[in-house]
Design a protein around this motif. Structure first.
Motif, PDB file in Angstrom:
ATOM      1  N   PRO A 156       3.098  14.222   5.928  1.00 23.40           N
ATOM      2  CA  PRO A 156       1.796  14.668   5.414  1.00 23.40           C
ATOM      3  C   PRO A 156       1.496  14.223   3.980  1.00 23.40           C
ATOM      4  CG  PRO A 156       2.869  16.463   6.550  1.00 23.40           C
ATOM      5  CD  PRO A 156       3.873  15.371   6.445  1.00 23.40           C
ATOM      6  N   GLY A 157       2.525  14.166   3.126  1.00 25.40           N
ATOM      7  CA  GLY A 157       2.282  13.773   1.732  1.00 25.40           C
ATOM      8  C   GLY A 157       1.694  12.375   1.645  1.00 25.40           C
ATOM      9  N   ILE A 158       2.326  11.426   2.361  1.00 28.59           N
ATOM     10  CA  ILE A 158       1.851  10.041   2.347  1.00 28.59           C
ATOM     11  C   ILE A 158       0.464   9.954   2.978  1.00 28.59           C
ATOM     12  CG2 ILE A 158       2.284   7.719   3.246  1.00 28.59           C
ATOM     13  CD1 ILE A 158       4.293   8.258   1.239  1.00 28.59           C
ATOM     14  N   ALA A 159       0.275  10.684   4.081  1.00 29.06           N
ATOM     15  CA  ALA A 159      -1.019  10.636   4.760  1.00 29.06           C
ATOM     16  C   ALA A 159      -2.139  11.085   3.824  1.00 29.06           C
ATOM     17  CB  ALA A 159      -0.990  11.510   6.016  1.00 29.06           C
ATOM     18  N   ARG A 160      -1.889  12.157   3.079  1.00 32.68           N
ATOM     19  CA  ARG A 160      -2.882  12.653   2.127  1.00 32.68           C
ATOM     20  C   ARG A 160      -3.197  11.613   1.062  1.00 32.68           C
ATOM     21  NH1 ARG A 160      -1.716  18.717  -0.037  1.00 32.68           N
ATOM     22  NH2 ARG A 160      -3.322  19.752   1.195  1.00 32.68           N
ATOM     23  N   LEU A 161      -2.119  10.996   0.566  1.00 38.76           N
ATOM     24  CA  LEU A 161      -2.247   9.999  -0.489  1.00 38.76           C
ATOM     25  C   LEU A 161      -3.089   8.820  -0.020  1.00 38.76           C
ATOM     26  CD1 LEU A 161      -0.893   9.736  -3.295  1.00 38.76           C
ATOM     27  CD2 LEU A 161       0.781   8.258  -2.220  1.00 38.76           C
ATOM     28  N   VAL A 162      -2.742   8.286   1.163  1.00 33.98           N
ATOM     29  CA  VAL A 162      -3.439   7.113   1.687  1.00 33.98           C
ATOM     30  C   VAL A 162      -4.890   7.470   1.995  1.00 33.98           C
ATOM     31  CG1 VAL A 162      -3.512   5.470   3.593  1.00 33.98           C
ATOM     32  CG2 VAL A 162      -1.332   6.110   2.593  1.00 33.98           C
ATOM     33  N   ARG A 163      -5.092   8.666   2.537  1.00 30.71           N
ATOM     34  CA  ARG A 163      -6.455   9.119   2.838  1.00 30.71           C
ATOM     35  C   ARG A 163      -7.295   9.091   1.568  1.00 30.71           C
ATOM     36  NH1 ARG A 163      -8.529  14.224   2.212  1.00 30.71           N
ATOM     37  NH2 ARG A 163     -10.342  14.778   3.498  1.00 30.71           N
ATOM     38  N   GLY A 164      -6.730   9.623   0.476  1.00 34.20           N
ATOM     39  CA  GLY A 164      -7.447   9.649  -0.799  1.00 34.20           C
ATOM     40  C   GLY A 164      -7.757   8.246  -1.298  1.00 34.20           C
ATOM     41  N   GLU A 165      -6.765   7.337  -1.210  1.00 38.20           N
ATOM     42  CA  GLU A 165      -6.965   5.958  -1.644  1.00 38.20           C
ATOM     43  C   GLU A 165      -8.097   5.305  -0.848  1.00 38.20           C
ATOM     44  OE1 GLU A 165      -5.440   3.989  -4.098  1.00 38.20           O
ATOM     45  OE2 GLU A 165      -4.854   5.987  -4.773  1.00 38.20           O
ATOM     46  N   PHE A 166      -8.096   5.550   0.470  1.00 40.28           N
ATOM     47  CA  PHE A 166      -9.125   4.940   1.310  1.00 40.28           C
ATOM     48  C   PHE A 166     -10.503   5.492   0.979  1.00 40.28           C
ATOM     49  CE2 PHE A 166      -7.797   2.118   4.831  1.00 40.28           C
ATOM     50  CZ  PHE A 166      -6.520   1.911   4.395  1.00 40.28           C
ATOM     51  N   PHE A 167     -10.576   6.783   0.685  1.00 40.92           N
ATOM     52  CA  PHE A 167     -11.857   7.366   0.291  1.00 40.92           C
ATOM     53  C   PHE A 167     -12.398   6.663  -0.946  1.00 40.92           C
ATOM     54  CE2 PHE A 167     -11.452  11.520   2.663  1.00 40.92           C
ATOM     55  CZ  PHE A 167     -12.632  11.323   3.357  1.00 40.92           C
ATOM     56  N   LYS A 168     -11.468   6.383  -1.882  1.00 43.77           N
ATOM     57  CA  LYS A 168     -11.880   5.742  -3.129  1.00 43.77           C
ATOM     58  C   LYS A 168     -12.344   4.306  -2.873  1.00 43.77           C
ATOM     59  CE  LYS A 168      -8.346   6.523  -5.811  1.00 43.77           C
ATOM     60  NZ  LYS A 168      -7.323   6.498  -6.843  1.00 43.77           N
ATOM     61  N   LEU A 169     -11.604   3.611  -2.000  1.00 42.85           N
ATOM     62  CA  LEU A 169     -11.795   2.160  -1.886  1.00 42.85           C
ATOM     63  C   LEU A 169     -12.851   1.752  -0.868  1.00 42.85           C
ATOM     64  CD1 LEU A 169      -8.055   1.066  -2.026  1.00 42.85           C
ATOM     65  CD2 LEU A 169      -9.765   0.697  -3.793  1.00 42.85           C
ATOM     66  N   ARG A 170     -13.126   2.633   0.124  1.00 42.87           N
ATOM     67  CA  ARG A 170     -13.934   2.146   1.248  1.00 42.87           C
ATOM     68  C   ARG A 170     -15.368   1.839   0.855  1.00 42.87           C
ATOM     69  NH1 ARG A 170     -15.106   7.412   5.064  1.00 42.87           N
ATOM     70  NH2 ARG A 170     -16.275   8.562   3.495  1.00 42.87           N
TER      71      ARG A 170
ATOM     72  N   PRO B  62       0.508   3.347  -5.010  1.00 50.05           N
ATOM     73  CA  PRO B  62       0.953   4.740  -5.080  1.00 50.05           C
ATOM     74  C   PRO B  62       1.854   5.134  -3.917  1.00 50.05           C
ATOM     75  CG  PRO B  62      -1.418   4.629  -4.726  1.00 50.05           C
ATOM     76  CD  PRO B  62      -0.964   3.245  -4.996  1.00 50.05           C
ATOM     77  N   VAL B  63       1.663   4.481  -2.768  1.00 55.60           N
ATOM     78  CA  VAL B  63       2.515   4.775  -1.614  1.00 55.60           C
ATOM     79  C   VAL B  63       3.954   4.349  -1.924  1.00 55.60           C
ATOM     80  CG1 VAL B  63       2.960   4.246   0.804  1.00 55.60           C
ATOM     81  CG2 VAL B  63       0.626   4.553   0.003  1.00 55.60           C
ATOM     82  N   LEU B  64       4.085   3.192  -2.561  1.00 53.68           N
ATOM     83  CA  LEU B  64       5.411   2.697  -2.924  1.00 53.68           C
ATOM     84  C   LEU B  64       6.107   3.677  -3.868  1.00 53.68           C
ATOM     85  CD1 LEU B  64       7.216   0.184  -2.526  1.00 53.68           C
ATOM     86  CD2 LEU B  64       6.360  -0.607  -4.730  1.00 53.68           C
ATOM     87  N   VAL B  65       5.357   4.160  -4.854  1.00 53.21           N
ATOM     88  CA  VAL B  65       5.921   5.128  -5.806  1.00 53.21           C
ATOM     89  C   VAL B  65       6.375   6.380  -5.072  1.00 53.21           C
ATOM     90  CG1 VAL B  65       5.407   6.610  -7.770  1.00 53.21           C
ATOM     91  CG2 VAL B  65       4.504   4.289  -7.696  1.00 53.21           C
ATOM     92  N   SER B  66       5.471   6.896  -4.233  1.00 50.94           N
ATOM     93  CA  SER B  66       5.779   8.129  -3.524  1.00 50.94           C
ATOM     94  C   SER B  66       6.964   7.947  -2.583  1.00 50.94           C
ATOM     95  CB  SER B  66       4.535   8.576  -2.766  1.00 50.94           C
ATOM     96  OG  SER B  66       4.822   9.676  -1.985  1.00 50.94           O
ATOM     97  N   SER B  67       7.086   6.760  -1.956  1.00 51.91           N
ATOM     98  CA  SER B  67       8.225   6.560  -1.047  1.00 51.91           C
ATOM     99  C   SER B  67       9.540   6.520  -1.802  1.00 51.91           C
ATOM    100  CB  SER B  67       8.109   5.281  -0.234  1.00 51.91           C
ATOM    101  OG  SER B  67       6.829   4.816  -0.168  1.00 51.91           O
ATOM    102  N   THR B  68       9.507   5.971  -3.016  1.00 57.49           N
ATOM    103  CA  THR B  68      10.748   5.933  -3.790  1.00 57.49           C
ATOM    104  C   THR B  68      11.233   7.342  -4.076  1.00 57.49           C
ATOM    105  OG1 THR B  68       9.813   3.980  -4.831  1.00 57.49           O
ATOM    106  CG2 THR B  68      11.829   4.835  -5.764  1.00 57.49           C
ATOM    107  N   PHE B  69      10.301   8.212  -4.494  1.00 57.52           N
ATOM    108  CA  PHE B  69      10.681   9.622  -4.676  1.00 57.52           C
ATOM    109  C   PHE B  69      11.093  10.233  -3.337  1.00 57.52           C
ATOM    110  CE2 PHE B  69       7.636   9.328  -8.371  1.00 57.52           C
ATOM    111  CZ  PHE B  69       8.615   9.416  -9.340  1.00 57.52           C
ATOM    112  N   GLY B  70      10.424   9.764  -2.272  1.00 57.64           N
ATOM    113  CA  GLY B  70      10.726  10.278  -0.938  1.00 57.64           C
ATOM    114  C   GLY B  70      12.151   9.997  -0.519  1.00 57.64           C
ATOM    115  N   VAL B  71      12.664   8.796  -0.855  1.00 61.89           N
ATOM    116  CA  VAL B  71      14.045   8.468  -0.521  1.00 61.89           C
ATOM    117  C   VAL B  71      14.976   9.456  -1.208  1.00 61.89           C
ATOM    118  CG1 VAL B  71      15.856   6.745  -0.715  1.00 61.89           C
ATOM    119  CG2 VAL B  71      13.549   6.030  -0.170  1.00 61.89           C
ATOM    120  N   ALA B  72      14.689   9.749  -2.477  1.00 65.86           N
ATOM    121  CA  ALA B  72      15.517  10.712  -3.209  1.00 65.86           C
ATOM    122  C   ALA B  72      15.542  12.046  -2.486  1.00 65.86           C
ATOM    123  CB  ALA B  72      15.005  10.876  -4.632  1.00 65.86           C
TER     124      ALA B  72
END
Lengths: 284, 334
Positions: free
Chosen positions: A158-172, A202-212
């Motif tokens: 859900p965290g990534i989904a929210r993030l990507v959703r927000g990015e798409f809202f901004k960019l579309r 931002p997805v890359l950043v969030s995934s790095t924290f996600g691995v941790a």
């Protein structure tokens, strides 16, 4: 388009290199991968061989990090345990990032009822305490390396989904998206070729924290005896063994805990470095 | 505001249905269910039905009606959820709901104290760190918070037990349960103190992570807000620095921290599985974990469902607080 994209990531890399701590973190993570691949050559003992003449020996020239209650070499178990932590961290995160990007992109790009449905799905998943949800599913399907990776992957998107959703809202609504639509690009092409690359940072950043945090979850599960099953060694499992010998075998508690801590710290440092490199505005 | 409230409350219905669906999906994976048999036929390594006793499989089949058509099963499950009838525990045959009633207050007490402490310490610390930004003190605080943020809680718990809980060194705090034996003979205040004394170590373990996370966040938030134009305006019109910070910057930087409180609770209840297990605290985490260990499915499912519903309420409350503190937020923004 292609060259511009490349130079952006090169810029990020240059920024990232300026952050010495982040570079140290990256080197640490890369050398851990090396240790995981080369485990059989690094460890001088088998990680699973019992030696009843060498029970609970403290660290020495022969057993660098001592031995456990079955006389197994802790250094060898730690080295092989690297494989579990790294693979769980990596596979689980790749899995949930893929799910998160897919759902987030759909929701953010199409909006309307698609967004409504996916947003409800996100809210439903957020309602479950992740760690207990993972435990619950493992209670039904049984713990194993494979199940842990899949279950973390299926519950943590859900965290990534929210993030990507927000990015798409901004960019579309931006001009380059309109332009490609005018040219006649289909939705799929616009989503994956045009918008996604621009929203990936931002997805890359969030995934790095996600691995941790995936590594923390795995070691927590192993600590509770609900992780990778014996005799496979993992850091959490060594730590959990030490609970019975806390007074007499400090090395069983200190080394695996420190390994988890250092690995998590290294990933977090890389994540912070990436975040600052991607968005210099956040650099404080 | 009224329309927002109505719409927000309406949205609970699909989310509630979603929760019933997810929990139902989990039950479908129970050993002995058609799904688990199918996965086993396909050679899935995960479900090892042979490790589960026949009795448990039969009980589970009967409890959730796993041999009935799927829509009947689902309706039965919704009915169970709506009436909070989760059946009896496989382990001691007491009603699951009774067991949860005993455990839930302990976990809530533990987590409410922890969340209160987290906010109490981290927001002032974050503000302090932001105001002293780039000084040596700020850097020291940042490093310490970063370390706390990455420390695995079960490791910290063990080290605290070894050094402060009478393992090898100091014996300052009790390390098991939430009260001493014979606590009933103490006065009311004595009992209260005894419980608090037992909760010191678990609360340290539960708070430091969230506290580091929130302090870092509030520092970043405040620094972000201070850069905004309206802060420059406030300074330009000659307001004192304390008025600028306290009245203009702080209030805006706190907004995201408030919404967090709704999601903090489920994260912490999840985290308290480990803490409650290590410190033998008879709360939801320990109950849930022990149920998972012994494949006490009615208890496991009840806890998963009840915690999800609790979080649903938590998120609702924090959403409402969000609107309350920030009039700019409207339903369209969701």
């Amino acid at each position: 388009m292609g060259t511009k994209h490349e130079s952006y990531w090169r810029q990020v890399w240059r920024q990232f290199q300026r952050d010495k701590l982040a570079v140290v973190g990256l080197i640490f993570v890369l050398s851990l991968f090396l240790v995981a691949f080369a485990a059989p050559w690094i460890a001088r003992y088998s990680p699973t061989a019992y030696d009843l003449n060498a029970i609970l020996l403290s660290p020495s020239m022969h057993h660098w990090l001592g031995t456990d209650a079955q006389g197994r070499d802790v250094f060898a178990r730690m080295v092989f345990g690297t494989r579990v932590s790294l693979s769980v961290g990596f596979v689980a995160v790749v899995l949930y990032v893929a799910i998160g990007i897919f759902l987030g992109a759909l929701a953010g790009y199409f909006g309307g009822w698609v967004d409504m449905v996916i947003s409800r799905m996100i809210e439903v998943m957020i309602c479950f305490p992740t760690f207990f949800l993972i435990l619950t599913v493992l209670a039904f399907v049984g713990p194993s390396l494979y199940n842990i990776m899949v279950v973390i992957g299926l519950t943590s998107w859900p965290g990534i989904a929210r993030l990507v959703r927000g990015e798409f809202f901004k960019l579309r609504g931006q001009d380059f998206v309109l332009a490609s639509r005018v040219i006649g690009a289909g939705s799929l092409r616009i989503i994956f070729r045009h918008i996604l690359p621009n929203g990936l940072a931002p997805v890359l950043v969030s995934s790095t924290f996600g691995v941790a945090s995936a590594i923390l979850v795995e070691s927590g599960l192993s600590f509770l005896g609900f992780g990778v099953q014996p005799p496979t060694p993992s850091w959490g499992e060594i730590l959990s063994q030490s609970r019975d010998f806390m007074d007499i075998a400090w090395w069983l508690a200190i080394f695996p805990g420190a390994a988890i801590f250092l690995t998590v710290t290294a990933y977090n440092l890389v994540g912070e470095g990436l975040r600052d490199a991607i968005d210099p505005r956040l650099k404080i | 505001m009224g329309v927002y409230l109505f719409k927000r409350l309406l949205l609970i219905i699909p989310t509630f249905l979603g929760i019933t669906l997810i929990t139902f999906l989990i039950i479908q994976m129970a050993p002995g269910s058609p799904v688990s048999l199918k996965i086993q036929q396909m050679g899935g390594e995960g479900i090892r039905t042979e490790t589960v006793s026949k009795a448990v499989i039969e009980q589970t089949k009967k409890l959730y009606g796993l041999d009935q058509p799927i829509h009947v099963q689902y309706l039965q499950w919704i009915k169970r959820l709506a009436t909070f009838n989760f059946g009896d525990s496989y382990k001691d045959h007491r009603p699951v709901l009774t067991k949860i009633r005993e455990a839930l207050p302990v976990t809530l007490l533990l987590n409410f104290i922890s969340i209160f402490l987290i906010y109490l310490i981290s927001i002032p610390l974050g503000i302090f760190s932001a105001l002293k930004s780039r000084t040596l003190l700020d850097q020291a605080v940042t490093v310490i918070l970063f370390i706390l943020y990455s420390l695995p809680s079960f490791w910290v718990a063990m080290i605290l037990i070894i050094y402060l809980g009478g393992g090898e060194y100091l014996n300052l705090f009790p390390v098991a349960g939430i009260s001493s034996q014979g606590v009933g003979e103490l006065t009311r205040w004595g009992q209260f103190g005894n419980v608090l004394w037992h909760l010191v170590l678990p609360i340290i373990v539960l708070t430091y992570g969230g506290f580091a996370f929130l302090a870092r966040l509030s520092r970043a938030q405040l620094l972000e807000v201070i850069r905004q134009d309206y802060i420059r305006t406030a300074r330009a019109k000659g307001l004192s620095e304390s008025a600028v910070i306290l009245k203009h910057a702080l209030r805006n930087s706190l907004i995201p921290l408030i919404t967090l409180s709704g999601t903090l609770l489920p994260a912490m209840i999840g985290g308290s599985v480990v803490v409650e297990q290590i410190f033998s605290i008879p709360g939801m985490g320990k109950l849930g974990f022990e149920a998972v260990l012994s494949r006490d499915y009615p208890t496991v499912m009840a806890i998963a469902a009840i915690e999800a519903l609790l979080t649903l309420v938590g998120i609702l409350v924090s959403d409402l607080m969000y609107v309350w503190v920030d009039p700019r937020i409207s339903f369209e923004g969701m």
